[in-house]
Design an enzyme around this catalytic site. Structure first.
Site, PDB file in Angstrom:
ATOM      1  N   CYS A   1     -42.138 -49.389-144.996  1.00  0.00           N
ATOM      2  CA  CYS A   1     -41.721 -50.600-145.704  1.00  0.00           C
ATOM      3  C   CYS A   1     -41.072 -50.203-147.021  1.00  0.00           C
ATOM      4  O   CYS A   1     -41.281 -50.827-148.048  1.00  0.00           O
ATOM      5  CB  CYS A   1     -42.892 -51.547-145.922  1.00  0.00           C
ATOM      6  SG  CYS A   1     -44.271 -50.792-146.754  1.00  0.00           S
TER       7      CYS A   1
ATOM      8  N   LYS B   1     -49.908 -53.987-136.510  1.00  0.00           N
ATOM      9  CA  LYS B   1     -49.110 -53.467-135.388  1.00  0.00           C
ATOM     10  C   LYS B   1     -50.006 -53.076-134.211  1.00  0.00           C
ATOM     11  O   LYS B   1     -49.603 -53.196-133.059  1.00  0.00           O
ATOM     12  CB  LYS B   1     -48.260 -52.285-135.856  1.00  0.00           C
ATOM     13  CG  LYS B   1     -47.209 -52.720-136.859  1.00  0.00           C
ATOM     14  CD  LYS B   1     -46.477 -51.574-137.461  1.00  0.00           C
ATOM     15  CE  LYS B   1     -45.648 -52.015-138.656  1.00  0.00           C
ATOM     16  NZ  LYS B   1     -46.457 -52.362-139.837  1.00  0.00           N
TER      17      LYS B   1
ATOM     18  N   CYS C   1     -52.091 -43.880-138.822  1.00  0.00           N
ATOM     19  CA  CYS C   1     -52.187 -44.707-140.037  1.00  0.00           C
ATOM     20  C   CYS C   1     -52.228 -46.191-139.656  1.00  0.00           C
ATOM     21  O   CYS C   1     -51.347 -46.970-140.030  1.00  0.00           O
ATOM     22  CB  CYS C   1     -51.008 -44.472-140.967  1.00  0.00           C
ATOM     23  SG  CYS C   1     -50.549 -42.762-141.138  1.00  0.00           S
TER      24      CYS C   1
ATOM     25  N   ASP D   1     -57.649 -37.505-139.792  1.00  0.00           N
ATOM     26  CA  ASP D   1     -56.385 -37.278-140.494  1.00  0.00           C
ATOM     27  C   ASP D   1     -55.280 -37.042-139.469  1.00  0.00           C
ATOM     28  O   ASP D   1     -55.261 -36.014-138.792  1.00  0.00           O
ATOM     29  CB  ASP D   1     -56.534 -36.064-141.420  1.00  0.00           C
ATOM     30  CG  ASP D   1     -55.274 -35.818-142.226  1.00  0.00           C
ATOM     31  OD1 ASP D   1     -54.315 -36.617-142.079  1.00  0.00           O
ATOM     32  OD2 ASP D   1     -55.242 -34.852-142.999  1.00  0.00           O
TER      33      ASP D   1
END
Lengths: 204, 454
Positions: free
Chosen positions: B382, B267, B261, B312
């Site tokens: 988050c 990052k 992801c 995926d």
């Protein structure tokens, strides 16, 4: 003669990479790229081939060309063909209508990484433009001869030029459009190929 | 290896989202701060009354702007020198290398004078027709593009139609309108009423200041995101807390890292920078639209050791790779980023969170199966919801005995929950780290480093 560097991966690995959507460039594409780089300098292709990189392409709307380090190839060839590779290594440019267009990262690679200053009798063509022209160029506009602060003496039609601002920062690349003498009043232009404003204009 | 998992008061049997009946105080807080009541009720269960109010207030404040200098393209001295010439001032963030925080702490008066075309304040007088203080043009102008409690802009007409007192925040408004109904008094007549005087001005002044700051601040962000240095990829706008997972995963130049992801690539670019463009990063992303932003950020920041795969990540094992490290910044409800996106106060429903929980568990399972023995997984979100963090990892710890939590050298973050919502969790969650807006002045964040043992 075909450059064997580009097809050195084994058949099985090659099949996997093709299924992942990353294909080694063929001879025709190699010719297009060579012709494209010749607009920067005729020696560039030879210098370029000494580097430990392979050229691959992915098929999207255009054929996107990637410059992939040998280290990366050794990992990619072990990926099982699930999913599609969208990007790898350095985005070098793209081929459209049988012509190669150098990308911004490709230009950066040539400008910063190839260490061309060490090469004898080799100089990249650079044009320094004034402040107003810099802004205009970063919006994707064409520049005129009057905007140049510093430029090489000899500029040929279709030359690919590295465009710098007054602080000597690379702001993009353009190509020279020189009108034929028969056209009255037409002047030399620097047409925008790609610039750093591109990242904002694309809206990503 | 952690043989001792601690006693469990109540074993977490299935992945469950905890909803509680809404108490009066939760509904009141939800009304006052513009949240859905189930959220404030959960905060009350997690933090208690006082801390919940602090959290809600902190969520209405601005998140500090932080940048990470991209050492692949430049050096801190060069970038900071150029930005300082343009009027930006930065202070170093100690724990993260090459990270800097924008200093923007002007007094209220200066902010008012800085914001252009604003007329000086005049004496407030109540206008019966419009329902607002008509002569206070500064405020009228301010309200016109103000945010309501749901985070959407209010029109002038809408504002005019509001009852007196509603402008000051609904909680306070309720008190005033009730009084109005019983006393049937006009607001101007109430000027001498002590209660009203105490209630209204303080909050509205605070809110106004906050909103002015937000405007000027956001314009600063806009310009920071379009400088020549930014376009050249010499720095990246990234939240402080968001820099920590990659930092403590500690990517090294000979690593093969998978970033599940990965979009939009903050990052990924940070890891590539730490690896000095050596080694290999495989960045996977399933969303076609987000993958574009990932690719453009990689290109802008001159990241060259990364391969982007449209894939995926829940089927990570099928790739056949044996990564030494995996970064999983899982898709989440984003409860921690309400400061940046206040619409999440009212748009994120329990059904959304339940869906995220399933995805998070599947992603983490596939990461655990794919990582090589003695490899590390950094799990982060988050979100501050335990269901998206500790509970997910607890399920993994229960199912995979080879997985254990490793400590990180972060003294600022708070430890994870070991007991929450009546559920007893693994004691090793003390090694995980949590960041909260009201404590750390960052986005709400959670991260936990997992290790795969033999």
């Amino acid at each position: 003669m075909r450059d064997n560097r580009f097809i050195r991966v084994g058949n099985e690995d090659r099949r996997r990479m093709v299924q992942l959507g990353l294909l080694p460039i063929n001879r025709l594409q190699s010719d297009y790229i060579k012709t494209g780089l010749d607009h920067i300098s005729s020696d560039l292709w030879n210098i370029f081939q000494r580097e430990p990189y392979n050229l691959y392409y992915t098929r999207n709307k255009t054929e996107d060309i990637f410059l992939v380090h040998h280290e990366r190839v050794s990992v990619i060839k072990h990926i099982n063909p699930k999913g599609k590779i969208e990007h790898t290594g350095i985005y070098f440019g793209f081929i459209r209508n049988n012509e190669f267009y150098l990308g911004l990262e490709g230009a950066e690679f040539i400008y910063f990484d190839l260490k061309l200053n060490k090469e004898k009798n080799f100089q990249l063509k650079k044009i320094v433009v004034n402040r107003a022209a810099e802004k205009s160029f970063l919006y994707g506009n064409t520049l005129h001869h009057s905007d140049f602060v510093n430029s090489p003496q000899q500029l040929n039609r279709k030359d690919v030029i590295f465009v710098l601002n007054t602080r000597n920062q690379l702001i993009g690349i353009g190509y020279i459009y020189k009108p034929y003498k028969s056209v009255p009043g037409a002047k030399l232009e620097l047409r925008n190929l790609v610039d750093y404003g591109y990242y904002i204009r694309r809206g990503y | 290896m952690s043989g001792n998992r601690g006693s469990r008061r109540k074993r977490l049997s299935k992945l469950e989202f905890f909803e509680f009946p809404n108490s009066d105080s939760a509904v009141e807080l939800a009304d006052e701060y513009g949240y859905l009541p189930y959220m404030t009720e959960r905060y009350l269960q997690m933090f208690g009354n006082e801390e919940t109010i602090e959290l809600l207030k902190a969520n209405d404040q601005l998140n500090p702007i932080t940048i990470r200098i991209n050492t692949l393209k430049s050096s801190p001295s060069e970038v900071l020198g150029k930005l300082e010439k343009n009027g930006y001032e930065f202070t170093k963030i100690d724990e993260v290398l090459n990270a800097y925080k924008l200093i923007y702490d002007l007094p209220h008066e200066e902010l008012v004078t800085q914001s252009s075309n604003r007329k000086p304040k005049v004496k407030r007088e109540w206008d019966k027709d419009t329902g607002i203080y008509s002569e206070d043009e500064l405020d009228a102008e301010l309200y016109s593009d103000d945010l309501d409690e749901t985070g959407f802009a209010r029109s002038k007409r809408e504002l005019a139609s509001l009852e007196w007192g509603q402008l000051e925040g609904k909680g306070k408004a309720d008190v005033n309108t009730k009084e109005e109904k019983t006393d049937n008094k006009k607001p101007q007549q109430k000027k001498n009423d002590k209660k009203t005087k105490e209630n209204t001005p303080s909050i509205s002044e605070e809110n106004k200041r906050e909103r002015r700051l937000r405007k000027i601040y956001s314009s600063k962000i806009a310009t920071l995101g379009s400088t020549h240095e930014y376009l050249m990829g010499k720095y990246y706008l990234q939240g402080h807390a968001s820099m920590l997972p990659a930092l403590y995963l500690n990517p090294e130049p000979d690593d093969l890292i998978i970033d599940m992801c990965a979009a939009p690539g903050s990052k990924t670019t940070q890891m590539a920078q730490m690896m000095e463009n050596k080694g290999n990063i495989i960045a996977t992303e399933i969303d076609d639209k987000r993958i574009k932003s990932l690719i453009y950020n990689l290109r802008r920041c001159a990241v060259r050791n990364t391969t982007v795969l449209n894939f995926d990540a829940q089927n990570l094992k099928k790739l056949g790779l044996n990564p030494s490290k995996i970064l999983l910044d899982a898709p989440c409800s984003g409860e921690g980023v309400i400061r940046t996106d206040p619409s999440r106060k009212r748009t994120m429903h329990p059904t959304h969170i339940k869906r995220f929980m399933n995805t998070q568990l599947n992603l983490l399972k596939s990461a655990v199966e794919a990582v090589k023995t003695h490899g590390y997984i950094m799990y982060s979100t988050c979100s501050i919801a335990p269901e998206e963090n500790e509970f997910i990892i607890q399920k993994i710890l229960d199912r995979y005995p080879k997985i254990e939590i490793r400590p990180v050298n972060d003294n600022k973050g708070l430890p994870g929950f070991t007991e929450i919502f009546g559920q007893e969790l693994h004691m090793d969650f003390l090694k995980a780290r949590r960041y909260f807006p009201h404590i750390h002045d960052t986005h709400g964040f959670f991260y936990c480093l997992l290790y795969k043992n033999e």
